[in-house]
Design an enzyme around this catalytic site. Structure first.
Site, mmCIF file in Angstrom:
data_model
loop_
_atom_site.group_PDB
_atom_site.id
_atom_site.type_symbol
_atom_site.label_atom_id
_atom_site.label_comp_id
_atom_site.label_asym_id
_atom_site.label_seq_id
_atom_site.Cartn_x
_atom_site.Cartn_y
_atom_site.Cartn_z
ATOM 1 N N SER A 177 4.127 0.193 5.454
ATOM 2 C CA SER A 177 3.415 -1.063 5.239
ATOM 3 C C SER A 177 3.235 -1.287 3.750
ATOM 4 O O SER A 177 3.647 -0.463 2.918
ATOM 5 C CB SER A 177 2.041 -1.020 5.929
ATOM 6 O OG SER A 177 1.215 -0.045 5.307
ATOM 7 N N LYS A 178 2.592 -2.405 3.398
ATOM 8 C CA LYS A 178 2.421 -2.762 1.990
ATOM 9 C C LYS A 178 1.659 -1.697 1.203
ATOM 10 O O LYS A 178 1.857 -1.557 -0.001
ATOM 11 C CB LYS A 178 1.687 -4.102 1.883
ATOM 12 C CG LYS A 178 2.537 -5.291 2.301
ATOM 13 C CD LYS A 178 1.760 -6.591 2.164
ATOM 14 C CE LYS A 178 2.615 -7.777 2.589
ATOM 15 N NZ LYS A 178 1.847 -9.046 2.524
ATOM 16 N N ARG A 179 0.803 -0.962 1.883
ATOM 17 C CA ARG A 179 0.030 0.037 1.137
ATOM 18 C C ARG A 179 0.897 1.201 0.661
ATOM 19 O O ARG A 179 0.472 1.993 -0.187
ATOM 20 C CB ARG A 179 -1.141 0.553 1.972
ATOM 21 C CG ARG A 179 -0.760 1.319 3.214
ATOM 22 C CD ARG A 179 -1.980 1.532 4.097
ATOM 23 N NE ARG A 179 -1.648 2.212 5.328
ATOM 24 C CZ ARG A 179 -1.605 3.523 5.466
ATOM 25 N NH1 ARG A 179 -1.839 4.300 4.438
ATOM 26 N NH2 ARG A 179 -1.301 4.075 6.627
#
Length: 471
Positions: free
Chosen positions: A242-244
């Site tokens: 994911s973006k994290r």
């Protein structure tokens, strides 16, 4: 029935609700490679029936990302929203044959049913309230698929093997919403069937959709394609990517200075292998790719491995192609890149040590700056009275240097260091700061050749003037 002995037709069918992400790009790549290896047809279909979230901007971003990666399609792009009337006709067929029915249960009633089922330890599936009521359609009604309530549905997965589902645990899923638009699970079946898709290769987050889709194929009398579900991609912490975990958009990697071949090479190795080989040409990938060699376990995204691959491709890229890929990074900084010979020499200096094109652009800004900014620590150490004499000696003698080449400059600087009773590295470091503003750069002789005699002398004069002024 299953498809056999047909020319292979695959598809990639993204939803235009955002950018093309790493997981989607790998799915597209696996489809593309499988199709190219077997001489089939690769189709691009944009699944834009979500009228609220689908945008033209996202569609363009997906097409641009596919083109950048080199994943050309043979048919399409088709747009699912343009086929809604076809989907509605197929829904009517299922209603007429008794394989679908109208349902008027409200969202509030469905939510209450789900909560009650969970509280009683049952699966929160639709309880069939409207299944046998014979309702007519109205503005509030949806259409549900009437699934078999006994037996099993087997998914013969090309990657995971056979997976069995008990039909009694499957839902009577909604196939047409009250607004007349099809749901994903229905539209995808109709489109894949009518486009003659023989192999559906997609992420394993779709595994639970597959038995329902197989039942719809069979109810409509369509051939059932072969399915292959690719394991998901995880971050280093083993959570879903994911973006994290950093950038997940394909075009974000382009903006960060990655080459498409590096990203393709990296993505294909996320879950597929061919012996111990790490680096592949596209021709090798087409020749060697097979679904049998796709792993069953999730793949872990390793940014350092991608950087390593990108560095390899920067070093080995043909000069003209590297220039074309690289120019935008200097143009964005407002530099004049019209002198291709100068650009080629600068890139030749920089490419051996850079991991990304962005890193190259930042490291090579000094080539274009009329007055390079000096790093304060570098200037405090090397632009001092201790080094002024060395720099002035270089500037005084360079005009008469006949062989202004890498070898000629190396010999010149060695002789000068010996004459002045110092080490070459001290003259080189002072020169590096005077010419680039930093203590780290390509080889100083390479930098001098690329900048040219006139620029080099001018920059040394400016540095020595600053030393005198500070003194």
């Amino acid at each position: 029935m299953k498809m056999t002995n047909k020319k292979i037709r695959t598809r990639f069918a993204p939803s235009p609700t955002g950018f093309l992400h790493i997981g989607g790009a790998r799915t597209a790549l696996f489809n593309w490679l499988y199709t190219r290896r077997h001489g089939g047809t690769f189709i691009l279909r944009i699944e834009d029936t979500d009228q609220v979230r689908s945008t033209e901007e996202s569609t363009r971003a997906i097409l641009d990302a596919m083109a950048w990666l080199g994943l050309n399609w043979d048919e399409g792009p088709y747009f699912q929203a343009e086929r809604v009337n076809i989907h509605r006709e197929e829904v009517r067929k299922l209603i007429e044959t008794g394989n679908a029915y109208y349902c008027t249960c409200t969202p509030e009633e469905l939510d209450s049913k789900r909560k009650r089922a969970l509280a009683e330890g049952r699966k929160p599936k639709y309880d069939g309230t409207c299944r046998d009521r014979g309702l007519a359609g109205c503005s509030e009604s949806v259409v549900r698929f009437r699934g078999p309530e006994v037996g099993t549905t087997v998914v013969s997965d090309l990657i995971k093997g056979n997976i069995s589902f008990n039909n009694e645990e499957l839902d009577d899923l909604i196939i047409e919403r009250a607004d007349g638009y099809p749901t994903y699970n229905f539209a995808v079946v109709v489109d894949d069937a009518q486009m003659g898709i023989t192999h559906v290769i997609r992420g394993d987050d779709h595994v639970n959709n597959t038995p329902k889709q197989i039942q719809i194929y069979e109810a409509l009398g369509y051939d059932v394609p072969l399915f292959g579900h690719v394991p998901m991609i995880l971050g280093a912490d083993k959570a879903r990517l994911s973006k994290r975990h950093g950038a997940t958009s394909v075009m974000a990697y382009r903006e960060m200075g990655y080459l498409p071949e590096a990203l393709v090479n990296y993505l294909v190795r996320l879950g597929w292998s061919h012996g111990d080989q790490e680096i592949f040409t596209m021709e090798e990938l087409i020749r060697e790719f097979s679904l049998e060699a796709v792993g069953k376990s999730p793949a872990v995204f390793n940014p350092e491995k991608l950087l390593w691959l990108n560095q390899h491709y920067i070093k080995s890229y043909p000069e003209e192609r590297l220039i074309e890929a690289f120019l935008p990074f200097w143009e964005q900084r407002g530099f004049d890149v019209s002198d291709r010979r100068f650009i080629a020499k600068a890139i030749s200096d920089l490419r051996t040590r850079a991991k990304t094109l962005l890193e190259m652009a930042e490291a090579g800004m000094f080539y274009f700056q009329e007055e390079v900014p000096y790093d304060p620590e570098a200037a405090a150490k090397f632009l001092t009275e201790e080094y002024r004499g060395h720099l002035e000696a270089v500037a005084e003698r360079l005009p008469g240097l006949a062989e202004f080449t890498k070898d000629g400059l190396e010999a010149f600087l060695r002789a000068l260091a010996e004459e002045r009773g110092t080490k070459l590295k001290w003259i080189a470091q002072a020169l590096r700061v005077a010419l680039t503003g930093k203590t780290v750069s390509p080889g100083i002789d390479e930098v001098m050749v690329t900048l040219g005699k006139e620029r080099v002398i001018g920059r040394i004069r400016r540095a020595t003037a600053q030393i005198r002024a500070a003194g």
